[in-house]
Design a protein around this motif. Structure first.
Motif, mmCIF file in Angstrom:
data_model
loop_
_atom_site.group_PDB
_atom_site.id
_atom_site.type_symbol
_atom_site.label_atom_id
_atom_site.label_comp_id
_atom_site.label_asym_id
_atom_site.label_seq_id
_atom_site.Cartn_x
_atom_site.Cartn_y
_atom_site.Cartn_z
ATOM 1 N N GLY A 244 0.746 -1.120 -0.036
ATOM 2 C CA GLY A 244 -0.127 0.021 -0.072
ATOM 3 C C GLY A 244 0.699 1.136 -0.009
ATOM 4 O O GLY A 244 0.182 2.388 -0.365
ATOM 5 N N GLU A 245 2.077 1.161 0.471
ATOM 6 C CA GLU A 245 3.054 2.206 0.369
ATOM 7 C C GLU A 245 3.767 2.390 -0.870
ATOM 8 O O GLU A 245 4.779 3.244 -1.266
ATOM 9 N N MET A 246 3.408 1.553 -2.047
ATOM 10 C CA MET A 246 4.489 1.599 -3.132
ATOM 11 C C MET A 246 3.475 1.614 -4.257
ATOM 12 O O MET A 246 2.280 1.641 -4.353
ATOM 13 N N ASN A 247 4.186 2.407 -5.268
ATOM 14 C CA ASN A 247 3.338 2.753 -6.510
ATOM 15 C C ASN A 247 3.344 1.381 -7.428
ATOM 16 O O ASN A 247 3.993 0.461 -6.897
ATOM 17 N N LEU A 248 2.547 1.390 -8.488
ATOM 18 C CA LEU A 248 2.511 0.206 -9.291
ATOM 19 C C LEU A 248 3.551 -0.528 -9.657
ATOM 20 O O LEU A 248 3.948 -1.834 -9.731
ATOM 21 N N GLU A 249 4.463 0.293 -10.154
ATOM 22 C CA GLU A 249 5.896 0.011 -10.839
ATOM 23 C C GLU A 249 6.729 -0.797 -9.588
ATOM 24 O O GLU A 249 7.213 -2.047 -9.663
ATOM 25 N N GLU A 250 6.687 -0.256 -8.540
ATOM 26 C CA GLU A 250 7.279 -0.953 -7.492
ATOM 27 C C GLU A 250 6.791 -2.113 -7.038
ATOM 28 O O GLU A 250 7.416 -3.190 -6.570
ATOM 29 N N LYS A 251 5.289 -2.250 -6.731
ATOM 30 C CA LYS A 251 4.721 -3.534 -6.319
ATOM 31 C C LYS A 251 4.823 -4.666 -7.408
ATOM 32 O O LYS A 251 5.275 -5.724 -6.917
ATOM 33 N N ASN A 252 4.889 -4.123 -8.597
ATOM 34 C CA ASN A 252 4.907 -5.316 -9.611
ATOM 35 C C ASN A 252 6.536 -5.848 -9.751
ATOM 36 O O ASN A 252 6.666 -7.011 -10.115
ATOM 37 N N LYS A 253 7.438 -5.269 -8.876
ATOM 38 C CA LYS A 253 8.618 -5.898 -8.893
ATOM 39 C C LYS A 253 8.618 -7.206 -8.170
ATOM 40 O O LYS A 253 9.546 -8.349 -8.150
ATOM 41 N N TYR A 254 7.863 -7.123 -7.203
ATOM 42 C CA TYR A 254 7.698 -8.136 -6.241
ATOM 43 C C TYR A 254 6.381 -9.126 -6.437
ATOM 44 O O TYR A 254 6.341 -10.198 -5.874
ATOM 45 N N SER A 255 5.396 -8.456 -7.120
ATOM 46 C CA SER A 255 4.178 -9.112 -7.125
ATOM 47 C C SER A 255 3.835 -10.455 -7.416
ATOM 48 O O SER A 255 4.651 -10.982 -8.338
ATOM 49 N N HIS A 256 3.091 -11.207 -6.591
ATOM 50 C CA HIS A 256 2.634 -12.608 -6.812
ATOM 51 C C HIS A 256 1.843 -12.582 -8.212
ATOM 52 O O HIS A 256 1.947 -13.557 -8.870
ATOM 53 N N ARG A 257 1.185 -11.472 -8.466
ATOM 54 C CA ARG A 257 0.424 -11.425 -9.808
ATOM 55 C C ARG A 257 1.363 -11.523 -10.846
ATOM 56 O O ARG A 257 1.334 -12.180 -12.144
ATOM 57 N N GLY A 258 2.531 -10.646 -10.695
ATOM 58 C CA GLY A 258 3.385 -10.472 -11.564
ATOM 59 C C GLY A 258 4.150 -11.734 -11.996
ATOM 60 O O GLY A 258 4.587 -12.043 -13.231
ATOM 61 N N LYS A 259 4.512 -12.523 -10.896
ATOM 62 C CA LYS A 259 5.308 -13.762 -11.172
ATOM 63 C C LYS A 259 4.315 -14.758 -11.855
ATOM 64 O O LYS A 259 4.888 -15.539 -12.776
ATOM 65 N N ALA A 260 2.938 -14.764 -11.580
ATOM 66 C CA ALA A 260 1.968 -15.670 -12.150
ATOM 67 C C ALA A 260 2.018 -15.348 -13.634
ATOM 68 O O ALA A 260 1.973 -16.407 -14.610
ATOM 69 N N PHE A 261 1.795 -13.877 -13.967
ATOM 70 C CA PHE A 261 1.665 -13.464 -15.364
ATOM 71 C C PHE A 261 3.042 -13.724 -15.987
ATOM 72 O O PHE A 261 3.006 -14.208 -17.336
ATOM 73 N N LYS A 262 4.228 -13.841 -15.684
ATOM 74 C CA LYS A 262 5.351 -14.204 -16.193
ATOM 75 C C LYS A 262 5.423 -15.627 -16.667
ATOM 76 O O LYS A 262 6.007 -15.746 -17.802
ATOM 77 N N GLU A 263 4.820 -16.545 -15.660
ATOM 78 C CA GLU A 263 4.869 -17.780 -16.169
ATOM 79 C C GLU A 263 3.738 -18.010 -17.227
ATOM 80 O O GLU A 263 4.075 -18.801 -18.129
ATOM 81 N N PHE A 264 2.607 -17.352 -17.191
ATOM 82 C CA PHE A 264 1.838 -17.263 -18.398
ATOM 83 C C PHE A 264 2.660 -16.963 -19.861
ATOM 84 O O PHE A 264 2.151 -17.552 -20.683
ATOM 85 N N VAL A 265 3.093 -15.863 -19.651
ATOM 86 C CA VAL A 265 3.908 -15.233 -20.915
ATOM 87 C C VAL A 265 4.946 -16.286 -21.319
ATOM 88 O O VAL A 265 4.870 -16.474 -22.558
ATOM 89 N N LYS A 266 5.622 -17.056 -20.737
ATOM 90 C CA LYS A 266 6.783 -17.905 -21.078
ATOM 91 C C LYS A 266 6.066 -19.005 -21.890
ATOM 92 O O LYS A 266 6.192 -19.442 -22.788
ATOM 93 N N PHE A 267 4.813 -19.636 -21.202
ATOM 94 C CA PHE A 267 3.991 -20.475 -21.960
ATOM 95 C C PHE A 267 3.514 -20.072 -23.212
ATOM 96 O O PHE A 267 3.558 -20.724 -24.105
ATOM 97 N N TYR A 268 3.086 -18.900 -23.280
ATOM 98 C CA TYR A 268 2.047 -18.307 -24.337
ATOM 99 C C TYR A 268 3.089 -17.983 -25.484
ATOM 100 O O TYR A 268 2.411 -18.237 -26.672
ATOM 101 N N LEU A 269 4.311 -17.552 -25.180
ATOM 102 C CA LEU A 269 5.103 -17.326 -26.255
ATOM 103 C C LEU A 269 5.486 -18.540 -27.078
ATOM 104 O O LEU A 269 5.635 -18.611 -28.278
ATOM 105 N N THR A 270 5.455 -19.630 -26.367
ATOM 106 C CA THR A 270 5.764 -20.980 -27.071
ATOM 107 C C THR A 270 4.549 -21.685 -27.579
ATOM 108 O O THR A 270 4.614 -22.063 -28.823
#
Length: 189
Positions: free
Chosen positions: A160-186
């Motif tokens: 709650g003290e971080m902006n969106l860019e800062e939160k996305n560095k740690y984010s659980h949502r970001g990690k799941a989305f990166k896994e999706f993208v790895k799959f999707y690219l192939t």
């Protein structure tokens, strides 16, 4: 890098869509928001909930999509609220969780996200997790949900003290989305 790829995201939560759309920019993916409420089964697993919700949404819109579900898991509370996070937020809120946690020294917790991709051939779930701890007070006015009481590992600030860019560095949502993208690219090549 992908060119001119657009994927539908079904959610009624504009904040979740905004986080995912920001993450997608890095991969040159355009997300299209479909503002529909998520039909949720009652289950103890985010993966099971999001898989069923995505199937229902796919049957409604007949178009490839991703759907997301997240939960806050607090160690001292036997991983409660977990898949019931949204309900707990709506009913007792941040103050209620902090009240339950009064006098509890073990503040360890984690956020987990499950993202389901579905099209006419496949249903696949991707997860992301971030460890952290529950703060002793509500801190910050950014983010949404339980962000103002969750401190990610390696940080002194809440989401709650971080902006969106800062939160996305740690984010659980970001990690799941990166896994999706790895799959999707192939998957689409």
């Amino acid at each position: 890098m992908l060119k001119n790829v657009e994927i539908s995201v079904v959610t009624s939560n504009e904040n979740k869509f905004r986080e995912l759309a920001e993450l997608a920019k890095e991969y040159n993916i355009k997300l299209r928001w479909i503002n529909l409420p998520k039909v949720e089964i009652q289950a103890d697993s985010l993966e099971e909930i999001v898989r069923n919700s995505a199937i229902i949404a796919y049957n409604m819109i007949k178009s490839p999509l991703i759907m997301e579900d997240s939960g806050l898991f607090i160690e001292a509370l036997n991983n409660f609220p977990g898949p019931y996070t949204n309900y707990v937020r709506r009913t007792i809120g941040l103050e209620g969780i902090l009240k339950i946690m009064q006098g509890i020294e073990n503040r360890n917790a984690y956020f987990m996200t499950a993202i389901c991709y579905i099209d006419d051939k496949i249903v696949k779930v991707f997860t992301g997790k971030i460890n952290g701890r529950i703060s002793y007070s509500i801190r910050g006015d950014k983010g949404f949900g339980f962000d103002p009481i969750f401190i990610p590992e390696g940080e002194d600030r809440t989401f709650g003290e971080m902006n969106l860019e800062e939160k996305n560095k740690y984010s659980h949502r970001g990690k799941a989305f990166k896994e999706f993208v790895k799959f999707y690219l192939t998957y689409i090549s």
